[in-house]
Design a protein around this motif. Sequence first.
Motif, PDB file in Angstrom:
ATOM      1  N   GLU A 143       1.117  -1.468  -0.061  1.00 25.89           N
ATOM      2  CA  GLU A 143      -0.408   0.004   0.038  1.00 25.89           C
ATOM      3  C   GLU A 143       0.680   1.411  -0.224  1.00 25.89           C
ATOM      4  OE1 GLU A 143      -3.472   2.226   2.706  1.00 25.89           O
ATOM      5  OE2 GLU A 143      -2.594  -0.228   2.950  1.00 25.89           O
ATOM      6  N   ALA A 144       2.272   1.381   0.671  1.00 24.08           N
ATOM      7  CA  ALA A 144       2.371   2.518   0.978  1.00 24.08           C
ATOM      8  C   ALA A 144       3.237   2.651  -0.229  1.00 24.08           C
ATOM      9  CB  ALA A 144       4.029   2.250   1.955  1.00 24.08           C
ATOM     10  N   LEU A 145       4.015   1.199  -1.248  1.00 22.80           N
ATOM     11  CA  LEU A 145       4.459   1.525  -2.838  1.00 22.80           C
ATOM     12  C   LEU A 145       3.557   1.558  -3.632  1.00 22.80           C
ATOM     13  CD1 LEU A 145       8.067  -0.970  -1.720  1.00 22.80           C
ATOM     14  CD2 LEU A 145       7.804   1.957  -2.106  1.00 22.80           C
ATOM     15  N   ALA A 146       2.114   2.157  -3.247  1.00 23.39           N
ATOM     16  CA  ALA A 146       2.181   2.101  -4.625  1.00 23.39           C
ATOM     17  C   ALA A 146       1.893   2.827  -5.599  1.00 23.39           C
ATOM     18  CB  ALA A 146       0.176   1.853  -4.015  1.00 23.39           C
ATOM     19  N   ASP A 147       1.850   4.267  -5.600  1.00 20.48           N
ATOM     20  CA  ASP A 147       2.358   5.318  -5.816  1.00 20.48           C
ATOM     21  C   ASP A 147       3.923   4.856  -6.358  1.00 20.48           C
ATOM     22  OD1 ASP A 147       0.323   6.193  -4.747  1.00 20.48           O
ATOM     23  OD2 ASP A 147       0.941   7.882  -3.775  1.00 20.48           O
ATOM     24  N   ARG A 148       4.914   4.288  -6.333  1.00 18.91           N
ATOM     25  CA  ARG A 148       6.122   4.787  -6.494  1.00 18.91           C
ATOM     26  C   ARG A 148       6.213   2.694  -7.567  1.00 18.91           C
ATOM     27  NH1 ARG A 148       9.128   7.784  -4.361  1.00 18.91           N
ATOM     28  NH2 ARG A 148      10.623   7.415  -7.071  1.00 18.91           N
ATOM     29  N   LEU A 149       5.181   2.131  -7.118  1.00 14.85           N
ATOM     30  CA  LEU A 149       5.417   1.130  -8.452  1.00 14.85           C
ATOM     31  C   LEU A 149       3.728   0.348  -8.865  1.00 14.85           C
ATOM     32  CD1 LEU A 149       7.467  -1.785  -5.966  1.00 14.85           C
ATOM     33  CD2 LEU A 149       8.133  -0.871  -8.025  1.00 14.85           C
ATOM     34  N   PRO A 150       3.377   1.281  -9.866  1.00 16.88           N
ATOM     35  CA  PRO A 150       2.325   1.549 -10.255  1.00 16.88           C
ATOM     36  C   PRO A 150       2.288  -0.397 -10.908  1.00 16.88           C
ATOM     37  CG  PRO A 150       3.050   2.921 -11.330  1.00 16.88           C
ATOM     38  CD  PRO A 150       4.328   2.662 -10.283  1.00 16.88           C
ATOM     39  N   GLY A 151       3.344  -0.618 -11.155  1.00 19.77           N
ATOM     40  CA  GLY A 151       3.110  -1.910 -11.704  1.00 19.77           C
ATOM     41  C   GLY A 151       2.669  -3.314 -10.957  1.00 19.77           C
ATOM     42  N   GLY A 152       3.503  -3.116  -9.673  1.00 23.67           N
ATOM     43  CA  GLY A 152       2.829  -4.032  -9.030  1.00 23.67           C
ATOM     44  C   GLY A 152       4.210  -4.711  -9.137  1.00 23.67           C
ATOM     45  N   GLY A 153       5.111  -4.579  -8.805  1.00 24.63           N
ATOM     46  CA  GLY A 153       7.105  -5.047  -9.281  1.00 24.63           C
ATOM     47  C   GLY A 153       7.377  -5.368  -8.123  1.00 24.63           C
ATOM     48  N   LEU A 154       7.033  -5.262  -6.460  1.00 21.74           N
ATOM     49  CA  LEU A 154       7.174  -5.941  -5.719  1.00 21.74           C
ATOM     50  C   LEU A 154       6.939  -7.087  -5.352  1.00 21.74           C
ATOM     51  CD1 LEU A 154       7.981  -4.849  -2.337  1.00 21.74           C
ATOM     52  CD2 LEU A 154       5.852  -5.034  -2.233  1.00 21.74           C
TER      53      LEU A 154
END
Length: 674
Positions: free
Chosen positions: A224-235
Amino acid sequence: MGNNYRVAADIGGTFTDIVYQDSETGICGATKVLSTPENPALAVLTGISEVVGESDSIGFFVHGTTVGLNALLTRCGARVALVTNANFRDIYTIQGNDRGEIFSIRWNKPAPLTPVEHTYTLTGRMSAEGKEVDPLHLPDLDRLVDAAATEGYEAIAIALLFSFKNPEHELEAARYLQGRLPGIPIALSHRISPEWREFERISTTVMDAYLAPVVRQYLETLIEALADRLPGGGLHVMESNGGVMSAGAACETPLQSLLSGPVGGAIGGRALAAATGRANLICVDMGGTSFDASLIVDGQPSTSNEAKLEGLPVQMSVVDIHVIGAGGGSIAWEEAEAMRVGPQSAGSKPGPVCYGLGGTEPTVSDANLVLGRLDGSNFAGGSMALDRSAARDALAAMGDRFGMSAEDMAQGVVDIVNSKMADAIRTITVRRGIDPRDFSLVAFGGAGPAQATALAEELRVGEVIIPVHPGAFSAWGMLQTDVRHDFKETLYGFWDRMELSRLEDAFEALAGRGRDHLIAEGIAPDDISFERAIDFRYHGQEYVLTIPLADGPIDMDCVRKGFDAAYARQYGHNSPENRVEMANIRLAALGHLPRPESAPPAPLAAKAARARDVYFDGAAQATQILDRNAIATDRIVHGPAIIEEATATTLLPPTWQARLAEGGHLVLTKGGTS
């Protein structure tokens, strides 16, 4: 538009390390921020914001987390209910029949993660061949349903006899409970570990259930915290087996992330071995809290198909890593009129005395600062100022109790922690019949390069390598790996009676499952490959050796000869005339991740050389202080010297010398004179 980066984060007990790599040029940078134990994701976000601009994008993000491991070590996992067969309620409590310490009269079996009072039994039975002997009596589970609310169960583990041969009873029990206890996660042993040995399989399943809510909550917060920086879901999350998996897969199999923090260093060691042509490496990672040691043998990390954590067995593929409580934050303390160092750590808060954050007990970092080996005004690239006076006062107060000066006490602290770390290395080398003198020592972590030469001298290792970005090398290693999922199946029988078609069909079934998993994670079919292996033993033996198979059709005679040869290497003898049993087949499904060729670090502005007194062997010596960025490729640096950089400080004693190798790695050898 900004740059596109590949980013890795290694969350430690004291610092969180961030490595960022330009997706076009392959050039890496690194930074360290203090960890935030109350919410580990905060330090990750702080580190990313420091190095990745608002206009930049993150195409790939991977991190190693100790959230699950810490929950296990501190016994802060979920409240678990265990379901097993009637008349087999006590398997998990009784455990095995071996003693962890054969000659200790005070040894006790490790406490299970859930007590026998929270174990529920179910009438019904499968045979060893996977055939139903007794049908299930599902109303037996109503006792668990009635107790769930009052007992506060947060997860359920179901481990029934021979479910690895036929999982139908476990699936029926799960469906029954899901309909009556919605929202409580259920771990099934045939999914977690489809392998024989009842206690080990139950232990593995309970551990997965115990950690699942903790790991999932952490990952969901980070996503959730990285949603803006990782829009492609690359976590992605580092796995204990040395691969990576998507965050979604980690939520489904949280146990696989258990050792993800330390594994990155071993994978970085594999990449370093390939780049430098040094096939045998001892990799040591000394951070603020722990010391992790692993081996690279013939270019590959040493691995195992099982591990023990807190004395409890876990059936999963892991990179062999020996961990002890020894780091820069390890606290020096007195016991029985003698000095001890660690395993207690000052962590990031309050941290060592010299951090000025409230710490009052001297640590290894305080000792190195008092000995002149750290620069209080240039620590962590100048981002932190260290208080040498406070560190000296703390060590002087302890020294008074032993009739020693602050400097002598500081040297004692360093000597003790070096001895502990050398013993840890002997555990994975000498005790296994491996001569450490045949290896190069790779030292990394924020504190590792400062202790590396002392370790090498104690072990009589002739070469030390300080890699690029040593303080964040584990995070760098995470960028060098691929997606990996491990699959296994118990397939027992005599090797000479095994039908080749049955064996190939079993491997093909595992490959189909692996292919489906990787495609679901976005891996292209052309980027998928497999590695196969079989567990063998001589007839009448208890334990097995895992033998890798070559690509292509299986040559059964060649495989048998390979087992005999591997047995001789392991034990010094073999029995080619004896019959051989196979126990399990294993398959690793690998998904290649595109990545640029790693490039040497970009040249940075270097600080001017200077000098200060540094203590060696109890005496202060004038020592040159160099910036690593200022060392030319063809230059040889003679000790005594200290080589500083943003993520670590390298100590070069008298009689040692250093030079830069290809790729920007620093190579230290003994024998140079100033």
